[in-house]
Design a protein around this motif. Structure first.
Motif, PDB file in Angstrom:
ATOM      1  N   ASP A   1       0.819  -1.209   0.000  1.00  0.00           N
ATOM      2  CA  ASP A   1       0.000   0.000   0.000  1.00  0.00           C
ATOM      3  C   ASP A   1       0.856   1.264   0.000  1.00  0.00           C
ATOM      4  N   ALA A   2       2.097   1.143   0.490  1.00  0.00           N
ATOM      5  CA  ALA A   2       3.020   2.283   0.498  1.00  0.00           C
ATOM      6  C   ALA A   2       3.761   2.424  -0.829  1.00  0.00           C
ATOM      7  N   GLY A   3       3.501   1.518  -1.771  1.00  0.00           N
ATOM      8  CA  GLY A   3       4.093   1.658  -3.097  1.00  0.00           C
ATOM      9  C   GLY A   3       5.199   0.688  -3.431  1.00  0.00           C
ATOM     10  N   PHE A   4       5.546  -0.188  -2.517  1.00  0.00           N
ATOM     11  CA  PHE A   4       6.579  -1.185  -2.789  1.00  0.00           C
ATOM     12  C   PHE A   4       5.990  -2.336  -3.596  1.00  0.00           C
ATOM     13  N   GLU A   5       6.826  -2.980  -4.367  1.00  0.00           N
ATOM     14  CA  GLU A   5       6.441  -4.246  -4.988  1.00  0.00           C
ATOM     15  C   GLU A   5       6.854  -5.331  -4.007  1.00  0.00           C
ATOM     16  N   VAL A   6       5.902  -6.136  -3.549  1.00  0.00           N
ATOM     17  CA  VAL A   6       6.155  -7.106  -2.487  1.00  0.00           C
ATOM     18  C   VAL A   6       5.985  -8.521  -3.012  1.00  0.00           C
ATOM     19  N   ILE A   7       6.957  -9.355  -2.685  1.00  0.00           N
ATOM     20  CA  ILE A   7       6.894 -10.783  -2.969  1.00  0.00           C
ATOM     21  C   ILE A   7       6.787 -11.470  -1.616  1.00  0.00           C
ATOM     22  N   PHE A   8       5.798 -12.344  -1.443  1.00  0.00           N
ATOM     23  CA  PHE A   8       5.596 -13.053  -0.178  1.00  0.00           C
ATOM     24  C   PHE A   8       5.855 -14.529  -0.405  1.00  0.00           C
ATOM     25  N   THR A   9       6.730 -15.120   0.400  1.00  0.00           N
ATOM     26  CA  THR A   9       7.125 -16.518   0.198  1.00  0.00           C
ATOM     27  C   THR A   9       6.138 -17.532   0.742  1.00  0.00           C
ATOM     28  N   GLY A  10       5.325 -17.137   1.699  1.00  0.00           N
ATOM     29  CA  GLY A  10       4.544 -18.126   2.418  1.00  0.00           C
ATOM     30  C   GLY A  10       5.370 -18.674   3.573  1.00  0.00           C
ATOM     31  N   ILE A  11       4.806 -19.653   4.258  1.00  0.00           N
ATOM     32  CA  ILE A  11       5.424 -20.157   5.491  1.00  0.00           C
ATOM     33  C   ILE A  11       6.440 -21.270   5.229  1.00  0.00           C
ATOM     34  N   ARG A  12       7.230 -21.519   6.262  1.00  0.00           N
ATOM     35  CA  ARG A  12       8.167 -22.655   6.339  1.00  0.00           C
ATOM     36  C   ARG A  12       9.177 -22.691   5.200  1.00  0.00           C
TER      37      ARG A  12
ATOM     38  N   GLU B   1       3.760   2.139  10.213  1.00  0.00           N
ATOM     39  CA  GLU B   1       4.370   3.335   9.623  1.00  0.00           C
ATOM     40  C   GLU B   1       5.878   3.341   9.842  1.00  0.00           C
ATOM     41  N   ALA B   2       6.318   2.847  10.993  1.00  0.00           N
ATOM     42  CA  ALA B   2       7.756   2.787  11.279  1.00  0.00           C
ATOM     43  C   ALA B   2       8.447   1.777  10.367  1.00  0.00           C
ATOM     44  N   VAL B   3       7.794   0.662  10.107  1.00  0.00           N
ATOM     45  CA  VAL B   3       8.355  -0.342   9.197  1.00  0.00           C
ATOM     46  C   VAL B   3       8.478   0.245   7.802  1.00  0.00           C
ATOM     47  N   VAL B   4       7.424   0.870   7.325  1.00  0.00           N
ATOM     48  CA  VAL B   4       7.431   1.464   5.986  1.00  0.00           C
ATOM     49  C   VAL B   4       8.513   2.529   5.881  1.00  0.00           C
ATOM     50  N   THR B   5       8.617   3.393   6.875  1.00  0.00           N
ATOM     51  CA  THR B   5       9.620   4.459   6.863  1.00  0.00           C
ATOM     52  C   THR B   5      11.028   3.888   6.801  1.00  0.00           C
ATOM     53  N   GLU B   6      11.293   2.873   7.606  1.00  0.00           N
ATOM     54  CA  GLU B   6      12.638   2.277   7.623  1.00  0.00           C
ATOM     55  C   GLU B   6      12.952   1.585   6.304  1.00  0.00           C
ATOM     56  N   VAL B   7      12.007   0.847   5.754  1.00  0.00           N
ATOM     57  CA  VAL B   7      12.244   0.172   4.476  1.00  0.00           C
ATOM     58  C   VAL B   7      12.443   1.205   3.375  1.00  0.00           C
ATOM     59  N   ARG B   8      11.703   2.302   3.436  1.00  0.00           N
ATOM     60  CA  ARG B   8      11.882   3.378   2.460  1.00  0.00           C
ATOM     61  C   ARG B   8      13.310   3.938   2.548  1.00  0.00           C
ATOM     62  N   LYS B   9      13.819   4.127   3.762  1.00  0.00           N
ATOM     63  CA  LYS B   9      15.201   4.616   3.935  1.00  0.00           C
ATOM     64  C   LYS B   9      16.196   3.619   3.348  1.00  0.00           C
ATOM     65  N   LEU B  10      15.963   2.337   3.589  1.00  0.00           N
ATOM     66  CA  LEU B  10      16.890   1.315   3.112  1.00  0.00           C
ATOM     67  C   LEU B  10      16.896   1.185   1.586  1.00  0.00           C
ATOM     68  N   THR B  11      15.799   1.591   0.962  1.00  0.00           N
ATOM     69  CA  THR B  11      15.730   1.487  -0.500  1.00  0.00           C
ATOM     70  C   THR B  11      16.031   2.819  -1.161  1.00  0.00           C
ATOM     71  N   GLY B  12      16.546   3.771  -0.403  1.00  0.00           N
ATOM     72  CA  GLY B  12      16.911   5.045  -0.977  1.00  0.00           C
ATOM     73  C   GLY B  12      15.734   5.987  -1.171  1.00  0.00           C
ATOM     74  N   GLY B  13      14.612   5.647  -0.577  1.00  0.00           N
ATOM     75  CA  GLY B  13      13.458   6.527  -0.656  1.00  0.00           C
ATOM     76  C   GLY B  13      12.851   6.623  -2.042  1.00  0.00           C
ATOM     77  N   ASP B  14      13.116   5.607  -2.902  1.00  0.00           N
ATOM     78  CA  ASP B  14      12.638   5.696  -4.281  1.00  0.00           C
ATOM     79  C   ASP B  14      11.226   5.152  -4.469  1.00  0.00           C
ATOM     80  N   THR B  15      10.507   4.984  -3.370  1.00  0.00           N
ATOM     81  CA  THR B  15       9.132   4.509  -3.456  1.00  0.00           C
ATOM     82  C   THR B  15       8.208   5.664  -3.112  1.00  0.00           C
ATOM     83  N   PRO B  16       7.176   5.893  -3.905  1.00  0.00           N
ATOM     84  CA  PRO B  16       6.285   7.018  -3.648  1.00  0.00           C
ATOM     85  C   PRO B  16       5.605   6.930  -2.287  1.00  0.00           C
ATOM     86  N   LEU B  17       5.257   8.069  -1.747  1.00  0.00           N
ATOM     87  CA  LEU B  17       4.567   8.133  -0.451  1.00  0.00           C
ATOM     88  C   LEU B  17       3.120   7.773  -0.562  1.00  0.00           C
TER      89      LEU B  17
END
Length: 133
Positions: A28-39, A117-133
């Motif tokens: 929802d914050a604009g990242f492309e997310v891949i989810f592996t599932g469990i185990r 919001e803290a998770v999104v903010t930190e991941v945005r910092k780690l990716t150089g902030g290149d994801t739209p708000l």
């Protein structure tokens, strides 16, 4: 360019509700997310991270094996010459283990109760902030 994030559930932990909530918040914050599932095995997580060309691997761990699984994932990424992929970890993490996780190579640590919001903010910092708000 949209940053890609892999949300993974390593080990034998079978609970994925929190990981799905985080994955949705990142999406929802604009990242492309891949989810592996469990185990998932660490080797498989690393292979998926390389195949999907992600910037961040997010580990969701509730089993208590967070330090070992994080260290193994960081080491496996480095061995695959992909040490530039940031690893973050969230889940049931005692406050006393946060420093150990950073020492193991985690770029971010999100114990239970961390605001999305803290998770999104930190991941945005780690990716150089290149994801739209």
């Amino acid at each position: 360019m949209t940053a890609r994030v892999l949300v993974a559930k390593p080990g034998l932990d079978g609970h994925d509700r929190g990981a799905k909530i985080v994955a949705r918040a990142l999406r929802d914050a604009g990242f492309e997310v891949i989810f592996t599932g469990i185990r998932q095995r660490v080797e498989d997580i690393v292979a998926i991270a390389l195949q999907e060309d992600v910037a961040v691997v997010g580990l969701s761990i509730l089993s208590g094996a967070h330090v070992a699984l994080t260290a193994r994932t960081v080491d496996a990424l480095r061995a695959a010459e992909a040490g530039d992929i940031a690893v973050v970890v969230g889940g049931t993490i005692p406050a006393g283990d946060v420093a150990r996780l950073h020492e193991a190579g985690a770029a971010g640590v999100f114990p239970t109760g961390t605001p999305l919001e803290a998770v999104v903010t930190e991941v945005r910092k780690l990716t150089g902030g290149d994801t739209p708000l």
